[in-house]
Design a protein around this motif. Structure first.
Motif, PDB file in Angstrom:
ATOM      1  N   UNK A  97      24.592  86.696  -2.179  1.00 32.86           N
ATOM      2  CA  UNK A  97      23.526  87.510  -1.615  1.00 32.86           C
ATOM      3  C   UNK A  97      22.582  86.714  -0.713  1.00 32.86           C
ATOM      4  N   UNK A  98      22.159  85.477  -1.086  1.00 33.93           N
ATOM      5  CA  UNK A  98      21.282  84.733  -0.162  1.00 33.93           C
ATOM      6  C   UNK A  98      21.917  84.492   1.197  1.00 33.93           C
ATOM      7  N   UNK A  99      23.221  84.262   1.214  1.00 36.90           N
ATOM      8  CA  UNK A  99      23.909  84.041   2.483  1.00 36.90           C
ATOM      9  C   UNK A  99      23.846  85.306   3.332  1.00 36.90           C
ATOM     10  N   UNK A 100      24.146  86.458   2.695  1.00 31.88           N
ATOM     11  CA  UNK A 100      24.083  87.726   3.428  1.00 31.88           C
ATOM     12  C   UNK A 100      22.657  87.998   3.912  1.00 31.88           C
ATOM     13  N   UNK A 101      21.676  87.682   3.076  1.00 29.88           N
ATOM     14  CA  UNK A 101      20.283  87.914   3.448  1.00 29.88           C
ATOM     15  C   UNK A 101      19.901  87.108   4.685  1.00 29.88           C
ATOM     16  N   UNK A 102      20.189  85.814   4.683  1.00 29.70           N
ATOM     17  CA  UNK A 102      19.812  84.973   5.820  1.00 29.70           C
ATOM     18  C   UNK A 102      20.558  85.383   7.090  1.00 29.70           C
ATOM     19  N   UNK A 103      21.854  85.673   6.958  1.00 22.71           N
ATOM     20  CA  UNK A 103      22.610  86.116   8.130  1.00 22.71           C
ATOM     21  C   UNK A 103      22.041  87.409   8.700  1.00 22.71           C
ATOM     22  N   UNK A 104      21.671  88.324   7.810  1.00 26.51           N
ATOM     23  CA  UNK A 104      21.159  89.605   8.274  1.00 26.51           C
ATOM     24  C   UNK A 104      19.787  89.466   8.921  1.00 26.51           C
ATOM     25  N   UNK A 115       9.832  83.930  11.514  1.00 26.87           N
ATOM     26  CA  UNK A 115       9.641  84.088  10.077  1.00 26.87           C
ATOM     27  C   UNK A 115       9.159  82.773   9.489  1.00 26.87           C
ATOM     28  N   UNK A 116       8.103  82.841   8.707  1.00 31.21           N
ATOM     29  CA  UNK A 116       7.525  81.622   8.130  1.00 31.21           C
ATOM     30  C   UNK A 116       7.797  81.487   6.636  1.00 31.21           C
ATOM     31  N   UNK A 117       8.077  82.571   5.951  1.00 31.84           N
ATOM     32  CA  UNK A 117       8.339  82.501   4.504  1.00 31.84           C
ATOM     33  C   UNK A 117       9.214  83.677   4.097  1.00 31.84           C
ATOM     34  N   UNK A 118      10.174  83.391   3.230  1.00 34.39           N
ATOM     35  CA  UNK A 118      11.070  84.419   2.683  1.00 34.39           C
ATOM     36  C   UNK A 118      11.152  84.194   1.180  1.00 34.39           C
ATOM     37  N   UNK A 119      10.875  85.233   0.420  1.00 30.29           N
ATOM     38  CA  UNK A 119      10.932  85.111  -1.041  1.00 30.29           C
ATOM     39  C   UNK A 119      11.663  86.330  -1.610  1.00 30.29           C
ATOM     40  N   UNK A 120      12.701  86.061  -2.411  1.00 31.52           N
ATOM     41  CA  UNK A 120      13.494  87.122  -3.015  1.00 31.52           C
ATOM     42  C   UNK A 120      13.153  87.254  -4.487  1.00 31.52           C
ATOM     43  N   UNK A 122      14.729  89.610  -7.263  1.00 24.27           N
ATOM     44  CA  UNK A 122      15.697  90.659  -7.583  1.00 24.27           C
ATOM     45  C   UNK A 122      16.257  91.243  -6.308  1.00 24.27           C
ATOM     46  N   UNK A 123      16.092  92.552  -6.117  1.00 21.25           N
ATOM     47  CA  UNK A 123      16.581  93.229  -4.918  1.00 21.25           C
ATOM     48  C   UNK A 123      15.487  93.418  -3.879  1.00 21.25           C
ATOM     49  N   UNK A 124      14.320  92.840  -4.113  1.00 16.47           N
ATOM     50  CA  UNK A 124      13.210  92.953  -3.171  1.00 16.47           C
ATOM     51  C   UNK A 124      12.982  91.616  -2.491  1.00 16.47           C
ATOM     52  N   UNK A 125      12.824  91.671  -1.175  1.00  8.36           N
ATOM     53  CA  UNK A 125      12.608  90.459  -0.382  1.00  8.36           C
ATOM     54  C   UNK A 125      11.258  90.578   0.307  1.00  8.36           C
ATOM     55  N   UNK A 126      10.392  89.590   0.104  1.00  9.68           N
ATOM     56  CA  UNK A 126       9.093  89.528   0.780  1.00  9.68           C
ATOM     57  C   UNK A 126       9.211  88.577   1.958  1.00  9.68           C
ATOM     58  N   UNK A 127       8.725  89.030   3.115  1.00  8.69           N
ATOM     59  CA  UNK A 127       8.866  88.264   4.351  1.00  8.69           C
ATOM     60  C   UNK A 127       7.483  88.095   4.983  1.00  8.69           C
ATOM     61  N   UNK A 179       5.755  91.745   5.062  1.00  5.56           N
ATOM     62  CA  UNK A 179       6.499  92.980   4.817  1.00  5.56           C
ATOM     63  C   UNK A 179       7.421  92.790   3.617  1.00  5.56           C
ATOM     64  N   UNK A 180       7.883  93.933   3.113  1.00  3.11           N
ATOM     65  CA  UNK A 180       8.877  93.936   2.036  1.00  3.11           C
ATOM     66  C   UNK A 180      10.090  94.716   2.508  1.00  3.11           C
ATOM     67  N   UNK A 181      11.239  94.314   2.034  1.00  2.00           N
ATOM     68  CA  UNK A 181      12.465  95.016   2.365  1.00  2.00           C
ATOM     69  C   UNK A 181      13.392  94.937   1.160  1.00  2.00           C
ATOM     70  N   UNK A 182      14.159  95.986   0.947  1.00  8.12           N
ATOM     71  CA  UNK A 182      15.097  96.027  -0.182  1.00  8.12           C
ATOM     72  C   UNK A 182      16.444  95.480   0.249  1.00  8.12           C
TER      73      UNK A 182
END
Length: 204
Positions: A97-104, A115-120, A122-127, A179-182
């Motif tokens: 999942x982290x690989x798919x997240x970064x690629x996407x 983007x300055x910070x990414x935090x996952x 569970x299924x919620x990603x804070x950006x 922002x948040x994204x699922x």
């Protein structure tokens, strides 16, 4: 010659009748006792037979109870094995999942957005990030909402203007945002792709 009985024949008849009556009465009482004894013996036999049946049924019930306990234990073991199997499958599924997240994020982030910070969680990603304009942030939200295979339901938490120093000398007016994204699970992400490829592969 004429014989005349001078004995008390009436009393003798009464005595014989009385003896016969008591004899019949005695035989009747004896017959009644025999009938009662036979009926009691039959009842005892029936009771004994029923008790044997009850004992047999109780024994079979105990066997069934043991079998039911074994079945319940087997079901519990099967459910535990299924839970472990699902946990292992989820771990294997979430491993990439982290690989798919970064690629996407690379694919969906427009120019002028950093983007300055990414935090996952569970299924919620804070950006967190900075953008040159508000329109760039809006474009990022649209991309993750409509064009992304792995991201969905974007939610803008905050956006504000800020003077950011670049290259250590120049200050530029940029927009900081959060922002948040699922994050979709692989099975959810593969469903739209399969649906989209089905009409293309069908004969016209």
């Amino acid at each position: 010659m004429i014989l005349i009985n001078l004995l008390p024949h009436r009393e003798e008849k009464r005595r014989r009748r009385k003896q016969a009556f008591f004899a019949v009465l005695g035989f009747s009482a004896l017959g009644g006792v025999l009938i009662v004894v036979l009926w009691y013996a039959v009842l005892q036999q029936m009771i004994s037979t029923q008790q044997e049946r009850n004992a047999f049924l109780q024994q079979e019930i105990r066997k069934l109870d043991e079998q039911i306990k074994d079945i319940a234990n087997l079901r519990a073991e099967i459910e535990a094995l299924k839970a472990r199997q699902k946990a292992v499958e989820d771990l294997q599924t979430d491993r990439n999942m982290p690989v798919h997240l970064l690629n996407e994020l690379v694919r969906q982030t427009p120019e002028g957005v950093y983007l300055t910070a990414i935090r996952q969680d569970g299924q919620t990603v804070s950006i967190n990030g900075v953008a040159q304009t508000n329109e760039r942030v809006s474009e990022l939200l649209r991309n993750t909402a409509y064009n992304s295979t792995w991201l969905e339901r974007p939610e803008l938490i905050e956006i504000k203007a800020a003077n950011v120093r670049t290259d250590g000398r120049e200050q530029r007016r940029l927009f900081e945002f959060s922002m948040r994204v699922a994050l979709k699970r692989p099975q959810d992400a593969s469903a739209p792709a399969a649906a989209a490829s089905a009409p293309a592969g069908s004969p016209s």
